[in-house]
Design a protein around this motif. Structure first.
Motif, PDB file in Angstrom:
ATOM      1  N   MET A 169       0.790  -1.655   0.037  1.00  0.00           N
ATOM      2  CA  MET A 169       0.334   0.216  -0.232  1.00  0.00           C
ATOM      3  C   MET A 169       0.558   1.121   0.309  1.00  0.00           C
ATOM      4  N   VAL A 181      -3.216   7.056   0.881  1.00  0.00           N
ATOM      5  CA  VAL A 181      -3.952   7.316   1.281  1.00  0.00           C
ATOM      6  C   VAL A 181      -4.843   6.964   1.192  1.00  0.00           C
ATOM      7  N   GLY A 197      14.042  10.144   5.811  1.00  0.00           N
ATOM      8  CA  GLY A 197      12.895  10.388   5.659  1.00  0.00           C
ATOM      9  C   GLY A 197      13.181   9.262   4.392  1.00  0.00           C
ATOM     10  N   MET A 231      11.871   6.129   5.789  1.00  0.00           N
ATOM     11  CA  MET A 231      10.372   6.036   6.230  1.00  0.00           C
ATOM     12  C   MET A 231       9.517   6.036   4.886  1.00  0.00           C
ATOM     13  N   GLY A 232      10.484   6.313   3.596  1.00  0.00           N
ATOM     14  CA  GLY A 232       9.692   5.395   2.788  1.00  0.00           C
ATOM     15  C   GLY A 232       8.066   5.819   3.036  1.00  0.00           C
ATOM     16  N   LEU A 233       7.918   6.941   3.025  1.00  0.00           N
ATOM     17  CA  LEU A 233       5.920   7.404   3.439  1.00  0.00           C
ATOM     18  C   LEU A 233       6.252   8.110   1.973  1.00  0.00           C
ATOM     19  N   THR A 234       4.909   8.403   1.304  1.00  0.00           N
ATOM     20  CA  THR A 234       4.370   9.341  -0.264  1.00  0.00           C
ATOM     21  C   THR A 234       4.445  10.560   1.251  1.00  0.00           C
ATOM     22  N   PRO A 235       5.121  12.074   0.044  1.00  0.00           N
ATOM     23  CA  PRO A 235       4.572  13.018   0.645  1.00  0.00           C
ATOM     24  C   PRO A 235       3.038  13.216   1.034  1.00  0.00           C
ATOM     25  N   GLN A 275       1.898  10.875   2.578  1.00  0.00           N
ATOM     26  CA  GLN A 275       1.285  10.456   3.783  1.00  0.00           C
ATOM     27  C   GLN A 275       2.154  10.793   4.786  1.00  0.00           C
ATOM     28  N   HIS A 276       3.841  11.217   4.477  1.00  0.00           N
ATOM     29  CA  HIS A 276       4.024  11.988   5.328  1.00  0.00           C
ATOM     30  C   HIS A 276       3.677  12.928   6.238  1.00  0.00           C
ATOM     31  N   THR A 277       2.888  13.788   5.525  1.00  0.00           N
ATOM     32  CA  THR A 277       2.224  15.158   5.889  1.00  0.00           C
ATOM     33  C   THR A 277       1.057  14.728   7.269  1.00  0.00           C
ATOM     34  N   LEU A 278       0.286  13.458   6.666  1.00  0.00           N
ATOM     35  CA  LEU A 278      -1.203  13.146   6.699  1.00  0.00           C
ATOM     36  C   LEU A 278      -0.381  12.462   8.856  1.00  0.00           C
ATOM     37  N   THR A 279       0.705  11.985   8.245  1.00  0.00           N
ATOM     38  CA  THR A 279       0.545  10.676   9.832  1.00  0.00           C
ATOM     39  C   THR A 279       1.315  12.195  10.888  1.00  0.00           C
TER      40      THR A 279
END
Lengths: 159, 159
Positions: free
Chosen positions: B1, B4, B132, B135-139, B141-145
């Motif tokens: 996945m 978001v 960063g 962490m491997g999150l999309t921008p 996902q990063h902001t949301l988290t």
DNA sequence: TACTAATTAGTTGTGTGCAACTTAATCGCG
DNA sequence: CGCGATTAAGTTGCACACAACTAATTAGTA
């Protein structure tokens, strides 16, 4: 703000991964602060049970699966034996569990709840309810946060 | 996945706030595990700089705003003086900062970077980039988290 | 079967974190 | 001005966390 949609919507104009050294830009700090804030929120509730937060996590595992090795407990909680051994010794001293070497493998130590340890589960039932209320997240936010954190943990742990 | 939308989509059938005592249902544990996993990921990078993770956070604040009181540092990091005082003493012993009483208020102690402390900022610039990436999150996902964690922290801290 | 490698739990040392307390300095009110 | 309340930083005691290491046991292999 209260919904996922609003959160996404308010993501706004600043860079998500700008890679600056500003504290407020660091997801890591948000994580560190949130973890300590939640633990602090647990503290008075757990104090009534005579538990610290990591001890509570150990008890959660034991209530779920009694008679577990230190190894498997460490795997469940992602904690080293050097952390668990003294912690388990304290819980044993508190009369909540017993430690006994496995007869079939003397290297392994089985952790078992005592009667008192098993009984404590009833009194702990309200804890997640109280904490959940204090967190004040909608069910969608709650689930989403959990999944994002799991994704983050998985990526960061040997990614 | 990875998006978001997918995360929301896979929220699935299990209860978001079922209030059970199952470890895996606890958002608190996801938070606790994620925080330690991220810190562990930082460790080898920070070791090259001679810093621990909380020490790194202190340096982040100082690089942002030099000459800050212990009080304000504590407010920024949400740490007690009983945690900061020994930590700052170690950073001072390492030659990264100086502590001096404020002449206008002898109760207050001003923390100032040394030349070496200021120089360290350059070497630290790659750290957020590396983390960063790990962490491997999309921008999104990063902001949301980050926003979910800030919301959670705000709610839990004296909600 | 010997014997090394791997596994399991625990110990030691260092560095947080926080509650409770102490010390010193400043504030604020009568 | 006097003096109790407040504030700032630090100390003490306890409980994590983790790296590095040790001791004991078991597994695996020549």
């Amino acid at each position: 703000m209260s919904t996922v949609g609003e959160l996404v919507g308010t993501a706004g104009a600043e860079p998500a991964q700008g890679h600056t050294l500003l504290l407020d830009d660091q997801l890591c700090f948000a994580l560190y602060a949130a973890s300590r804030a939640v633990t602090a929120r647990y503290r008075p509730l757990l104090e009534e049970l005579g538990l610290t937060y990591p001890q509570y996590l150990v008890m959660l595992v034991l209530w779920e699966q009694d008679s577990i090795s230190v190894r498997d407990l460490g795997a469940a909680l992602q904690l080293e034996s050097s952390t668990l051994s003294p912690l388990l010794k304290r819980l044993e001293a508190g009369g909540l569990l017993r430690r006994e070497r496995r007869p079939d493998d003397e290297r392994s130590v089985a952790i078992r709840l005592t009667e008192a340890g098993a009984r404590l589960e009833e009194r702990a039932r309200t804890v997640p309810v109280d904490i959940g209320a204090a967190m004040g997240l909608t069910p969608e936010q709650h689930t989403l946060t959990q999944q994002l954190l799991r994704l983050l943990t998985a990526n960061v742990s040997q990614g």
